[in-house]
Motif scaffolding. Sequence first.
Motif, PDB file in Angstrom:
ATOM      1  N   ALA A 183      58.795  18.784 102.614  1.00 10.74           N
ATOM      2  CA  ALA A 183      58.348  17.938 104.107  1.00 10.74           C
ATOM      3  C   ALA A 183      56.829  19.569 103.628  1.00 10.74           C
ATOM      4  CB  ALA A 183      58.892  18.100 104.144  1.00 10.74           C
ATOM      5  N   LEU A 184      57.279  20.050 104.168  1.00  7.48           N
ATOM      6  CA  LEU A 184      55.929  21.519 104.291  1.00  7.48           C
ATOM      7  C   LEU A 184      55.609  21.859 102.848  1.00  7.48           C
ATOM      8  CD1 LEU A 184      54.511  23.259 105.748  1.00  7.48           C
ATOM      9  CD2 LEU A 184      56.625  25.806 104.785  1.00  7.48           C
ATOM     10  N   PHE A 185      56.146  21.430 101.651  1.00  6.28           N
ATOM     11  CA  PHE A 185      55.025  21.633 100.401  1.00  6.28           C
ATOM     12  C   PHE A 185      54.061  20.456 100.675  1.00  6.28           C
ATOM     13  CE2 PHE A 185      54.561  20.152  96.284  1.00  6.28           C
ATOM     14  CZ  PHE A 185      54.228  20.407  95.699  1.00  6.28           C
ATOM     15  N   GLU A 186      54.836  18.971 101.182  1.00 10.82           N
ATOM     16  CA  GLU A 186      53.835  18.080 100.470  1.00 10.82           C
ATOM     17  C   GLU A 186      52.224  18.113 101.917  1.00 10.82           C
ATOM     18  OE1 GLU A 186      55.875  14.652 101.812  1.00 10.82           O
ATOM     19  OE2 GLU A 186      56.979  14.605 100.338  1.00 10.82           O
ATOM     20  N   ASP A 187      52.718  18.939 102.890  1.00 12.54           N
ATOM     21  CA  ASP A 187      51.669  19.370 103.544  1.00 12.54           C
ATOM     22  C   ASP A 187      50.570  20.606 103.793  1.00 12.54           C
ATOM     23  OD1 ASP A 187      52.500  17.586 106.167  1.00 12.54           O
ATOM     24  OD2 ASP A 187      52.537  19.151 107.590  1.00 12.54           O
ATOM     25  N   LEU A 188      51.160  21.326 102.760  1.00 13.50           N
ATOM     26  CA  LEU A 188      50.415  22.402 101.822  1.00 13.50           C
ATOM     27  C   LEU A 188      49.463  21.856 101.113  1.00 13.50           C
ATOM     28  CD1 LEU A 188      52.588  25.457 102.470  1.00 13.50           C
ATOM     29  CD2 LEU A 188      50.813  24.990 103.563  1.00 13.50           C
ATOM     30  N   VAL A 189      49.872  21.113 100.607  1.00 10.49           N
ATOM     31  CA  VAL A 189      49.453  20.349  98.558  1.00 10.49           C
ATOM     32  C   VAL A 189      49.141  19.203  99.431  1.00 10.49           C
ATOM     33  CG1 VAL A 189      50.957  18.593  98.095  1.00 10.49           C
ATOM     34  CG2 VAL A 189      49.519  20.392  96.053  1.00 10.49           C
ATOM     35  N   ALA A 190      48.261  18.819 100.291  1.00 10.46           N
ATOM     36  CA  ALA A 190      47.768  17.163 100.822  1.00 10.46           C
ATOM     37  C   ALA A 190      46.383  18.170 100.834  1.00 10.46           C
ATOM     38  CB  ALA A 190      48.347  16.751 102.058  1.00 10.46           C
ATOM     39  N   PRO A 191      45.896  16.621 100.470  1.00  5.34           N
ATOM     40  CA  PRO A 191      44.170  17.674 100.302  1.00  5.34           C
ATOM     41  C   PRO A 191      43.791  16.880 101.904  1.00  5.34           C
ATOM     42  CG  PRO A 191      44.584  15.155  99.242  1.00  5.34           C
ATOM     43  CD  PRO A 191      45.418  16.012  99.774  1.00  5.34           C
ATOM     44  N   GLY A 192      41.928  18.043 101.972  1.00  3.61           N
ATOM     45  CA  GLY A 192      41.748  17.641 103.159  1.00  3.61           C
ATOM     46  C   GLY A 192      40.417  17.775 102.143  1.00  3.61           C
ATOM     47  N   ARG A 193      39.164  17.351 103.723  1.00  2.00           N
ATOM     48  CA  ARG A 193      37.936  17.330 103.332  1.00  2.00           C
ATOM     49  C   ARG A 193      36.919  18.228 103.214  1.00  2.00           C
ATOM     50  NH1 ARG A 193      35.602  15.137 109.902  1.00  2.00           N
ATOM     51  NH2 ARG A 193      37.499  17.547 110.328  1.00  2.00           N
ATOM     52  N   ARG A 194      37.794  19.929 102.709  1.00  2.00           N
ATOM     53  CA  ARG A 194      37.137  20.682 102.776  1.00  2.00           C
ATOM     54  C   ARG A 194      37.808  20.441 100.957  1.00  2.00           C
ATOM     55  NH1 ARG A 194      38.252  26.434 105.478  1.00  2.00           N
ATOM     56  NH2 ARG A 194      36.748  27.119 103.596  1.00  2.00           N
ATOM     57  N   ASP A 195      38.565  20.120 100.560  1.00  2.00           N
ATOM     58  CA  ASP A 195      39.611  20.591  99.247  1.00  2.00           C
ATOM     59  C   ASP A 195      38.523  19.252  98.670  1.00  2.00           C
ATOM     60  OD1 ASP A 195      42.764  21.904  99.461  1.00  2.00           O
ATOM     61  OD2 ASP A 195      41.525  20.599 101.042  1.00  2.00           O
ATOM     62  N   ALA A 196      37.581  18.922  98.572  1.00  2.04           N
ATOM     63  CA  ALA A 196      37.021  17.756  97.812  1.00  2.04           C
ATOM     64  C   ALA A 196      35.671  18.230  97.360  1.00  2.04           C
ATOM     65  CB  ALA A 196      36.455  16.649  98.406  1.00  2.04           C
ATOM     66  N   ARG A 197      35.349  19.968  98.035  1.00  2.00           N
ATOM     67  CA  ARG A 197      33.982  20.509  97.820  1.00  2.00           C
ATOM     68  C   ARG A 197      34.826  22.275  96.761  1.00  2.00           C
ATOM     69  NH1 ARG A 197      32.902  19.936 103.108  1.00  2.00           N
ATOM     70  NH2 ARG A 197      33.977  21.975 104.056  1.00  2.00           N
ATOM     71  N   ALA A 198      35.657  21.698  96.973  1.00  2.00           N
ATOM     72  CA  ALA A 198      36.648  22.896  95.542  1.00  2.00           C
ATOM     73  C   ALA A 198      36.287  22.432  94.145  1.00  2.00           C
ATOM     74  CB  ALA A 198      37.945  23.087  96.114  1.00  2.00           C
ATOM     75  N   ASP A 199      36.402  21.360  94.004  1.00  2.00           N
ATOM     76  CA  ASP A 199      35.534  20.543  92.767  1.00  2.00           C
ATOM     77  C   ASP A 199      34.347  19.947  93.139  1.00  2.00           C
ATOM     78  OD1 ASP A 199      38.281  20.085  91.940  1.00  2.00           O
ATOM     79  OD2 ASP A 199      38.613  18.534  92.960  1.00  2.00           O
TER      80      ASP A 199
END
Length: 240
Positions: A183-199
């Motif tokens: 459950a914590l792994f899924e929370d940590l790996v889930a994409p957020g709005r800032r993650d799109a900018r990493a690409d």
Amino acid sequence: MSTGVIIALIVIVAVVVVLAAVLTLRARGASNGGGSLKRRFGPEYDRTVARHDGDERAAARELAERVKRHGALERRPLSSAERELYEARWAAAQERFVDSPREAVVEADRLIAELAGARGFPDGGRHETQLEALSVHHAHHVDGYRRLHRAAQGAGSPGTATADGRSGAGTEELREALVEGRALFEDLVAPGRRDARADGGTGTPADRTAADRRTATAPARPDGRQSQPWGLTRRHAKGS
């Protein structure tokens, strides 16, 4: 009664009233703060109270200190390539559980610690500090990680003593620890709005289509969120 005595009595009464008012306001503030912390930390609040032998004030002080130290932590973004790599490594650990449950639990514990570090939390070399920071931002899932870490630390041969005197975990206990840690792994790996900018953007249409397809095929969790499209049931693991 002289005028001076009367004035002195009035001053004393006024001081007592002011002190009573201050104490009342402080008590209300502590009560409201405790309620806020309880809402924020959920099961972690109850766990902390139990660790302080039911002393809610002591628990509230500890949790407030955690918020003070780690509340401003900013989550670092993950690129889609990094996210897919972490997901693939977790899936591999789960598949490894079939033949080597103990090694799979150790790998899953190591992977969460690494992922948390990549997300901006204290690195896994400072496990207790990492747990504190994670409890501030992922309070409802941090105890699953705590259990996974304990299982990994005790993942010797069955019946052997661990550093804290516990015997090595059996296969079923290892399976449950791995499921709770996920459950914590899924929370940590889930994409957020800032993650799109990493690409450098929101990804290509093909990338978005693939992501939508993965989400559509993933089974729903009891809380309404989508789970990763891989499961782990007790029949998958061999006895150890």
